[in-house]
Design a protein around this motif. Structure first.
Motif, PDB file in Angstrom:
ATOM      1  N   THR A  33       0.945  -0.806   0.210  1.00 59.53           N
ATOM      2  CA  THR A  33      -0.137   0.062  -0.169  1.00 59.53           C
ATOM      3  C   THR A  33       1.010   1.444   0.199  1.00 59.53           C
ATOM      4  O   THR A  33       0.680   2.172  -0.658  1.00 59.53           O
ATOM      5  CB  THR A  33      -0.646   0.003   1.709  1.00 59.53           C
ATOM      6  OG1 THR A  33      -2.314  -1.183   1.014  1.00 59.53           O
ATOM      7  CG2 THR A  33      -1.734   1.559   1.306  1.00 59.53           C
ATOM      8  N   GLY A  37       0.700   3.793  -2.535  1.00 57.98           N
ATOM      9  CA  GLY A  37       0.810   5.009  -2.402  1.00 57.98           C
ATOM     10  C   GLY A  37       1.655   6.245  -2.918  1.00 57.98           C
ATOM     11  O   GLY A  37       1.776   7.356  -3.456  1.00 57.98           O
ATOM     12  N   SER A  46      -4.319  10.537  -7.872  1.00 58.76           N
ATOM     13  CA  SER A  46      -5.323  10.462  -7.000  1.00 58.76           C
ATOM     14  C   SER A  46      -6.178  11.173  -7.342  1.00 58.76           C
ATOM     15  O   SER A  46      -7.720  10.783  -7.223  1.00 58.76           O
ATOM     16  CB  SER A  46      -4.975  10.789  -5.829  1.00 58.76           C
ATOM     17  OG  SER A  46      -3.963  12.354  -5.771  1.00 58.76           O
ATOM     18  N   HIS A  74      -4.913   0.891  -5.237  1.00 58.63           N
ATOM     19  CA  HIS A  74      -4.375   1.222  -3.518  1.00 58.63           C
ATOM     20  C   HIS A  74      -5.633   0.796  -3.009  1.00 58.63           C
ATOM     21  O   HIS A  74      -5.238   0.710  -1.975  1.00 58.63           O
ATOM     22  CB  HIS A  74      -4.820   2.561  -4.316  1.00 58.63           C
ATOM     23  CG  HIS A  74      -3.326   3.185  -3.387  1.00 58.63           C
ATOM     24  ND1 HIS A  74      -3.817   4.836  -2.294  1.00 58.63           N
ATOM     25  CD2 HIS A  74      -2.457   2.831  -2.372  1.00 58.63           C
ATOM     26  CE1 HIS A  74      -3.132   4.796  -0.857  1.00 58.63           C
ATOM     27  NE2 HIS A  74      -2.443   4.131  -1.153  1.00 58.63           N
ATOM     28  N   SER A  78      -6.003  -1.114   0.380  1.00 57.45           N
ATOM     29  CA  SER A  78      -6.227  -0.341   1.997  1.00 57.45           C
ATOM     30  C   SER A  78      -7.147  -0.705   2.632  1.00 57.45           C
ATOM     31  O   SER A  78      -6.846  -0.883   3.773  1.00 57.45           O
ATOM     32  CB  SER A  78      -5.859   1.029   1.282  1.00 57.45           C
ATOM     33  OG  SER A  78      -5.077   1.831   0.850  1.00 57.45           O
ATOM     34  N   GLY A 120      -6.399   9.469   4.009  1.00 56.56           N
ATOM     35  CA  GLY A 120      -6.462   9.783   2.710  1.00 56.56           C
ATOM     36  C   GLY A 120      -8.469   9.169   2.300  1.00 56.56           C
ATOM     37  O   GLY A 120      -8.127  10.453   0.837  1.00 56.56           O
TER      38      GLY A 120
END
Length: 295
Positions: A33, A37, A46, A74, A78, A120
């Protein structure tokens, strides 16, 4: 990361092998992760999934494009960490009499992962400031360190943490690298690779913080890099292992890509290799230090 010894052999029952396997799977998921990231950060992926938890409003999964797919994978991995982290806490609780760190460390890892997950979600929903982003990264790094330490404890629950030349050097490298990455998020601009867990590139970009703060972060990162190389040399002199050879390869890759990026500018492939390699280096220095502490 120094655990206390278990209560004076109150229980000598062996810790089942599946507990260590569960901790290892959780550790792998957290490490992956972090690597994903850094990839999301390096590719600015993102923004390609603007909704949360789904990728778009009214649609859970992304279209078949690289950036949204990376961001969505991701998120999926997560999210799975919460389940594995909770299972690790339960497993540790069942065997807490063997060594109380079997429950304390997975609990720290779970809380760190949950905190990072909340940050996040906040990033996608309404955005976060640099300090919150730095806390997000710190929580994830603490989570990774805690669960890998739990794995070592599960394999050797009677072992103590021994400070020797290699474990001291490794701890110094880990602490300095973590500090460098934390500071990078605080002082780096939105277009800087340093904020994505990159090593020092000595390239000051638009949006980077004050020169003094930026220079301090780069200096801290350089010290961490030098300590990492020192750790690698010390381990290779002691005993050559596949993990240390992998660390050596990653150090070369990260240094080479860093030089190329500094000279020729950002390129997505180089950026990803540099950022992911940096994450894996930190994970290997962490776990190697834990290994050195019991040898």
């Amino acid at each position: 990361m120094t655990p206390s010894h278990s209560d004076a052999a109150a229980d000598s029952t062996p810790v089942p092998g599946w507990v260590a396997w569960l901790f290892a799977i959780t550790g792998i998921l957290i490490t992956v992760t972090l690597a994903l990231g850094s990839t999301v950060c390096a590719t600015d992926a993102s923004a390609s999934c603007p909704n949360w938890p789904g990728c778009y409003v009214g649609r859970l999964s992304p279209q078949a494009h690289t950036q949204p797919v990376v961001e969505f994978v991701h998120r999926v991995i997560s999210s799975s960490i919460g389940l594995f982290g909770l299972a690790s806490v339960v497993a540790g609780w069942l065997h807490r009499r063997r060594n109380r760190m079997l429950v304390v460390l997975p609990l720290v890892a779970l809380l760190g992962a949950l905190a990072s997950g909340v940050f996040g979600m906040m990033t996608i929903r309404w955005g976060i400031n640099k300090f919150e982003a730095a806390l997000d990264l710190l929580a994830a790094l603490i989570s990774m360190g805690a669960i890998w330490r739990a794995w070592f404890v599960a394999r050797r629950p009677d072992s103590r943490w021994h400070w020797n030349a290699r474990s001291r050097l490794g701890a110094a490298a880990v602490g300095t690298l973590v500090a460098g990455h934390f500071l990078a998020v605080l002082v780096s601009g939105s277009g800087s690779l340093s904020r994505c867990m990159g090593w020092a590139l000595f390239v000051r970009g638009a949006g980077d913080g004050p020169l003094v703060a930026w220079g301090l972060q780069q200096a801290v990162m350089v010290v961490g890099e030098l300590l990492t190389v020192a750790v690698l040399v010390a381990r290779l002199r002691h005993r050559v292992s596949a993990w240390d050879l992998l660390l050596a390869i990653l150090v070369v890759v990260v240094l080479a890509t860093g030089i190329l990026i500094s000279a020729a500018g950002a390129q997505e492939g180089l950026d990803v290799a540099h950022a992911v390699g940096t994450v894996l280096i930190l994970a290997l220095v962490m776990t190697g230090t834990m290994r050195d502490s019991v040898n």
